[in-house]
Design a protein around this motif. Sequence first.
Motif, short mmCIF file in Angstrom:
data_model
loop_
_atom_site.label_atom_id
_atom_site.label_comp_id
_atom_site.label_asym_id
_atom_site.label_seq_id
_atom_site.Cartn_x
_atom_site.Cartn_y
_atom_site.Cartn_z
N ILE A 47 11.95 -6.28 0.78
CA ILE A 47 12.18 -5.22 1.78
C ILE A 47 10.89 -4.43 1.87
CG2 ILE A 47 13.51 -3.17 2.40
CD1 ILE A 47 15.77 -4.33 0.57
N SER A 48 10.17 -4.55 2.96
CA SER A 48 8.87 -3.90 3.05
C SER A 48 9.03 -2.38 3.06
CB SER A 48 8.13 -4.35 4.31
OG SER A 48 8.58 -3.64 5.45
N TYR A 49 7.95 -1.70 2.65
CA TYR A 49 7.99 -0.24 2.65
C TYR A 49 8.21 0.29 4.07
CZ TYR A 49 6.56 4.62 1.99
OH TYR A 49 6.52 5.99 1.97
N ALA A 50 7.65 -0.38 5.06
CA ALA A 50 7.84 0.06 6.45
C ALA A 50 9.31 -0.04 6.85
CB ALA A 50 6.97 -0.78 7.38
N GLU A 51 9.98 -1.12 6.44
CA GLU A 51 11.40 -1.28 6.75
C GLU A 51 12.23 -0.22 6.04
OE1 GLU A 51 10.40 -6.00 7.04
OE2 GLU A 51 11.74 -5.31 5.45
N LYS A 52 11.89 0.03 4.78
CA LYS A 52 12.58 1.06 4.01
C LYS A 52 12.42 2.44 4.65
CE LYS A 52 12.30 3.16 -0.65
NZ LYS A 52 11.50 4.36 -0.34
N ARG A 53 11.18 2.77 5.02
CA ARG A 53 10.92 4.08 5.62
C ARG A 53 11.55 4.20 7.00
NH1 ARG A 53 10.72 8.07 5.17
NH2 ARG A 53 8.81 9.03 5.94
N GLY A 54 11.55 3.10 7.75
CA GLY A 54 12.16 3.14 9.07
C GLY A 54 13.64 3.48 9.00
N GLY A 100 -2.62 -2.00 4.51
CA GLY A 100 -3.27 -2.91 5.44
C GLY A 100 -2.67 -2.79 6.84
N HIS A 101 -2.71 -3.87 7.59
CA HIS A 101 -2.11 -3.88 8.93
C HIS A 101 -0.79 -4.62 8.89
CE1 HIS A 101 -2.31 -3.22 13.24
NE2 HIS A 101 -1.83 -4.45 13.40
N VAL A 102 0.30 -3.85 9.04
CA VAL A 102 1.66 -4.40 8.94
C VAL A 102 1.81 -5.18 7.63
CG1 VAL A 102 3.51 -5.58 10.21
CG2 VAL A 102 1.62 -4.61 11.47
N GLY A 103 1.26 -4.62 6.56
CA GLY A 103 1.27 -5.32 5.29
C GLY A 103 1.90 -4.53 4.16
N PHE A 104 2.91 -3.73 4.47
CA PHE A 104 3.52 -2.83 3.48
C PHE A 104 4.49 -3.60 2.58
CE2 PHE A 104 2.22 -0.12 7.01
CZ PHE A 104 1.60 0.92 6.35
N TRP A 105 3.97 -4.12 1.48
CA TRP A 105 4.80 -4.87 0.53
C TRP A 105 5.93 -3.98 0.00
CZ3 TRP A 105 5.99 -3.79 -4.55
CH2 TRP A 105 6.58 -4.84 -5.30
N GLY A 106 7.05 -4.62 -0.37
CA GLY A 106 8.14 -3.88 -0.99
C GLY A 106 8.96 -4.78 -1.89
N ARG A 107 9.64 -4.17 -2.84
CA ARG A 107 10.46 -4.93 -3.78
C ARG A 107 11.68 -5.54 -3.08
NH1 ARG A 107 8.52 -4.01 -8.74
NH2 ARG A 107 7.28 -2.11 -9.08
N LYS A 108 12.18 -6.63 -3.65
CA LYS A 108 13.34 -7.36 -3.12
C LYS A 108 13.13 -7.82 -1.68
CE LYS A 108 16.60 -4.98 -6.18
NZ LYS A 108 17.85 -4.17 -6.29
N TYR A 120 -1.08 -11.67 3.27
CA TYR A 120 0.16 -12.07 2.59
C TYR A 120 1.36 -11.83 3.48
CZ TYR A 120 4.04 -12.29 -0.64
OH TYR A 120 5.24 -12.63 -1.24
N SER A 121 1.41 -10.64 4.06
CA SER A 121 2.54 -10.28 4.91
C SER A 121 2.60 -11.16 6.15
CB SER A 121 2.45 -8.81 5.30
OG SER A 121 3.51 -8.44 6.13
N GLY A 122 1.45 -11.44 6.75
CA GLY A 122 1.43 -12.19 8.00
C GLY A 122 1.64 -13.67 7.83
#
Length: 319
Positions: A305-312, A295-303, A23-25
């Motif tokens: 904004i992926s969880y990885a982006e939020k955590r970064g 998954g691999h670079v697949g951290f879904w997030g609301r609005k 989905y992310s990719g």
Amino acid sequence: MPLVPSNYKPPFPFRNGHFSTIYSGVFRKVHGLVQKRERIELADGDFLDLDWSESKSNTNKVVILIHGLEGNAQRHYITGSAKRFNQNGFDACAINLRGCSGEQNRLYRTYHSGASDDLIEVIQHVLKTKFYESIFLMGYSLGGNLLLKYLGEVNKIPPQLKGAVGVSVPCSLKSASDELLKSKNAIYSQRFKKHLLAKLHEKKQLFPQKISETDIKSITTLKDFDDVYTSKAHGFVDALDYYEKCSCQQFLPNIKIPSLILNAKNDSFLGEACYPYKEALENSHLFLEVPDFGGHVGFWGRKNISYAEKRGVEFLNSL
């Protein structure tokens, strides 16, 4: 003991590693980011294209973003990261690694998981031409390995470099290679191989004395690609020599600035050696977060904004 507990619990479909990865990719889109391209000349006669985006307010902070295998600065995970950082007061400099900006690079060599010499040149360029007080790094997959290797192998990093984040990092390249060769990852490895072979055919046209059609036909797996091309083009004996010398795992104990690794337990690309629990426990600067999902670079997030982006943003803002 910087083993970071994770509260990432996505909706049910995204708890499947393959679903979240695909989905992310394939399906996620990021809109509204304006990037401006800058080309820099490298010491060996090649070039890199950097795609810049700016915070709406004046800032003294910049994050340098590094994509993964066969990615570029327009991939959703890079544009999503740049957009999120811009919204939080950071400028963003997204690197297109050699041969990944839509134009073939000049030399026979291209990019690889350990090409920290190119990252060094980008950081030096930013320091010489800009006026940032704080520089941060964020890399995905191959880009995460590259930046962590750099941080651990360089004796003296610039004082402006304050922190880093690596997402879905193949800390052991051999372990990750072994996983990608398994049938569960056939759909991904075949896609990577298709793109890599297309570029290698272009290289053959430009450098016919360095590689033959027979060489290319001998490539049936990603490891074969690293044996035939990656290792030889970049000064390694073979794929295993490349994996051994360029895996960031061996450099993690030497990292001296706060660095977060975000690797999901259900990342089908990563083998056991890609989760550096011991290194994180023994290095107060190294933070390891291992969510059950992603998954691999697949951290879904609301609005969107992926969880990885939020955590970064959270992690680098906290420094």
